[in-house]
Design a protein around this motif. Structure first.
Motif, PDB file in Angstrom:
ATOM      1  N   ARG A 244      -1.886   0.770  -4.923  1.00  9.99           N
ATOM      2  CA  ARG A 244      -1.237  -0.294  -4.483  1.00  9.99           C
ATOM      3  C   ARG A 244      -0.030  -0.785  -5.455  1.00  9.99           C
ATOM      4  O   ARG A 244      -0.221  -0.527  -6.734  1.00  9.99           O
TER       5      ARG A 244
ATOM      6  N   GLU B 142       0.820  -1.223   0.039  1.00  7.73           N
ATOM      7  CA  GLU B 142       0.211   0.127  -0.162  1.00  7.73           C
ATOM      8  C   GLU B 142       0.960   1.380  -0.010  1.00  7.73           C
ATOM      9  O   GLU B 142       1.956   1.407   0.737  1.00  7.73           O
TER      10      GLU B 142
ATOM     11  N   ARG C  80      -6.163   2.180  -5.040  1.00 10.40           N
ATOM     12  CA  ARG C  80      -7.122   1.545  -4.113  1.00 10.40           C
ATOM     13  C   ARG C  80      -8.175   2.512  -3.627  1.00 10.40           C
ATOM     14  O   ARG C  80      -8.310   3.827  -3.840  1.00 10.40           O
TER      15      ARG C  80
END
Length: 685
Positions: free
Chosen positions: A232, A219, A246
């Motif tokens: 991501r 992340e 994301r």
């Protein structure tokens, strides 16, 4: 509210909701291809069929409204047979190339064929073949796989605001394309890959590079614009192979801009992977110890007011805090983070933040854009503005260069500050509509402040917001839109000249003998005096490194744990996905090691200790009320010079994208070619 029974489970849903939404509220999974939560309903794939009591046949749940007392079955024999039939029709012309398809492993059609389809096919005739379409250098098309769900058509028209995709012909001969073959002109085109439920639209740079199960997923935060898009980072070994968005409803929803998504190949080109020292006019590789020794020798006996530091646009908060602390120990307050020379008043956070917040755009009912093109500067935020415009009753006025397509209708009010004067005195026709709004927004581009009258522009924009009653405790309508992910964090940490200290202009004018550039690549090397000793710390051999006397190789945003602050002041954390190349190190560690060599050791040995001392906490800080006192600057000093575009080359706006061959190809395709483009293309070849 309507009460609906789904497979024996009673749920309450709002009137006007669809059967599919009621099923999801009951925790039932409904397969779908054409339906997408953020797009209009098409109802053309029929995969979401369910049985509704008293209905003569299965209904498409995505397009069928609920009624009070409705009874729905999602897994009856009728439903199972209907879905198998739909899947059989979808696969009639779909090529069975799953083993070699670059969408394999993350394909909705593949997954749903296993979960809801039959175990055999009755079709024996020859399959249809469709010619692949060219839609630009970023998206690869294999249109034989297309199931005509029209997600891409609806996204381009509704979210991106660029209705360049559509269907031609009818029936079995229908094809999705751009009518006249051309490259898509949207800065959000990469999202078409994410929403395509089959392998018809895939990433051209990533095609056939790896399988999804081979990737390590980390992340992170996109720093190549100031939106703070949640991403991501997919890696395999020491290399970033792709970057995906994301979901974060308050920031980027589920979208991402093309520059942040596709420029990752620039992370491995033109990289600095060892320290360098200029000896007899030429740079030569040295050890870390030799580099620090050269810096210590040059700083020895030098008064603090002859030392300065400039921070770049892609630097995380930890490194900024560490360098500021080091400068303080060396007795210097000569700091600046405004490479563009923007006249930003940082005495209060709401003078330089996007105070409405990105999510707050949905609540606004009028917008005035000053010296900004949000379509290029923050494509995801621009899509949010377009989303608000499509809801209706949202007048938009813009001051800036004429002929700009923002993807939504707007009134061009003028090209320069002269229009600001008429808005201030209330004589402009847009004033009435703007002041009549209950929640008006002023969106000021950072580039509008990077000019001699920048302070006056800032003060005038603030007064316009105040005149429209947009500076209230319950609604703060003044917004400054920054360009890159490291700019707001530097302002929040006070990486600015101290009292009586020198700013960037004074430092470049010979005000310092030693200049420390922390990822600062926006300064013309020719503007630095030849007698100034330049220390460049960064990750690419760009403009700053070309002028440096000492080069300290740092880490890019994917190669370190970092804290970033987006344009609205939201503090977010990104994590290390890969390690820096060669001898390069995380920037705060370099500064900590340099402090020891300089005899000014910093009081932290770990990232946790540094963060404990750093005055930034995760999350979005809101609730501050604007008072009558505005930022420094006199609106009477406004000039007549028109506002200029802030980003002349969207695809090569930062040091990473300038090293990217993919972005160089985009710049060539869209007519933004420059010297940097030629260099990147040559490096790729």
């Amino acid at each position: 509210m309507a009460k609906v029974t789904v497979d024996g489970i009673e749920v309450e849903v709002p009137n006007g909701a669809t059967v599919l939404q009621a099923c999801e509220a009951a925790g039932k999974e409904i397969p779908r291809f054409c339906y997408h939560e953020r797009l209009s309903v098409a109802g053309n794939c029929r995969m979401c069929l369910v049985e509704v009591e008293k209905a003569p046949k299965p209904v498409a749940s995505c397009a069928y409204p609920v009624a009070d007392g409705m009874v729905v079955k999602t897994d009856s024999p009728i439903v199972r047979n209907a879905r198998r039939g739909v899947m059989e029709f979808l696969l009639i012309n779909h090529p069975l190339d799953c083993p070699i398809c670059d969408q394999g492993g993350e394909c909705d059609l593949q997954d749903q064929a296993v979960g809801y389809g039959m175990d055999h096919s009755r079709y024996r005739e020859a399959k249809r073949s469709v010619k692949d379409k060219y839609v630009g250098p970023l998206i690869k098309t294999i249109m034989t796989r297309c199931i005509q769900c029209t997600r891409c058509v609806r996204f381009a028209a509704e979210v991106a605001g660029v209705p360049e995709l559509g269907a031609t012909n009818r029936g079995e001969n229908m094809e999705i394309g751009t009518y006249v073959e051309k490259a898509l002109t949207s800065e959000l085109s990469g999202n078409l890959i994410d929403i395509c439920p089959v392998g018809a639209l895939t990433s051209r740079p990533y095609a056939f590079v790896s399988r999804p199960w081979e990737l390590r997923k980390t992340e992170g935060i996109d720093v190549q614009d100031a939106t703070g898009t949640n991403i991501r980072i997919d890696t395999r070994g020491p290399e970033v192979l792709r970057i995906l968005p994301r979901i974060n409803e308050e920031v980027n929803e589920e979208w991402m801009a093309d520059r942040g998504r596709f420029s990752f190949d620039g992370l491995k080109r033109r990289r600095l992977d060892r320290p360098w020292l200029r000896v007899d006019g030429k740079l030569k590789p040295v050890s870390w110890g030799e580099a620090f020794a050269a810096i210590a020798a040059r700083l020895k006996g030098l008064p603090g007011d002859r030392i300065g530091a400039v921070a770049g646009d892609l630097v995380e908060a930890e490194s900024l805090f560490a360098l500021k602390a080091l400068m303080a120990r060396l007795g210097s307050a000569n700091l600046d983070c405004r490479q563009d020379g923007a006249a930003i008043d940082a005495s209060r956070p709401d003078f330089y933040r996007f105070n409405t917040t990105i999510g707050g755009i949905d609540e606004a009912d009028a917008l005035l854009i000053i010296g900004s093109n949000p379509r290029h500067e923050a494509p995801v935020i621009n899509a949010r503005i377009r989303k608000r415009w499509t809801a209706g009753r949202f007048p938009v006025g813009r001051i800036g260069p004429a002929g700009v397509d923002l993807t939504y209708p707007h009134q061009h009010l003028g090209e320069g500050p002269a229009t600001l004067r008429t808005l201030l005195d209330g004589t402009h026709w847009f004033t009435e509509a703007f002041r009549a709004a209950k929640k008006p927004m002023v969106l000021l581009g950072r580039g509008a402040l990077a000019r001699p009258d920048g302070a006056a522009v800032l003060a005038a924009a603030w007064q316009i917001a105040a005149g429209a009653d947009a500076l209230r405790p319950d609604w703060h309508g003044f917004n400054l839109l920054h360009l890159f992910g490291g700019q707001v964090g530097a302002l929040a940490l006070g990486f600015l000249p101290g009292e009586g200290a020198k700013d960037l202009g004074a430092m470049l004018g010979g005000g310092v003998d030693v200049l420390w550039l922390l990822g600062a690549d926006g300064i013309d090397p020719a503007a630095m005096p030849p007698e100034t000793f330049v220390i460049y710390q960064g990750h690419h051999g760009d403009r700053g490194a070309s002028r440096a006397d000492v080069i300290l190789p740092g880490a890019a945003y994917t190669e370190k744990d970092g804290t970033w602050v987006n344009t609205e002041g939201r503090v977010q954390r990104s994590h290390l996905a890969i390690y820096p190349p060669g001898e390069a190190r995380e920037d705060w560690r370099i500064i900590r090691a340099a402090s020891e060599a300089l005899g000014a050791t910093l009081p932290f040995d770990s990232l946790a200790q540094l963060r404990a001392a750093m005055p930034l906490a995760e999350g979005l800080v809101r609730g501050f009320a604007a008072d009558a006192a505005g930022p420094a600057g006199d609106p009477a000093a406004l000039s007549d010079a028109p506002f200029a575009p802030n980003l002349a080359n969207y695809h090569q706006a930062d040091v990473i994208s300038r090293a990217s061959a993919v972005m160089a190809q985009c710049a060539t395709t869209y007519g933004e070619a420059s010297f940097d483009t030629a260099v990147a293309v040559a490096a790729a070849e």
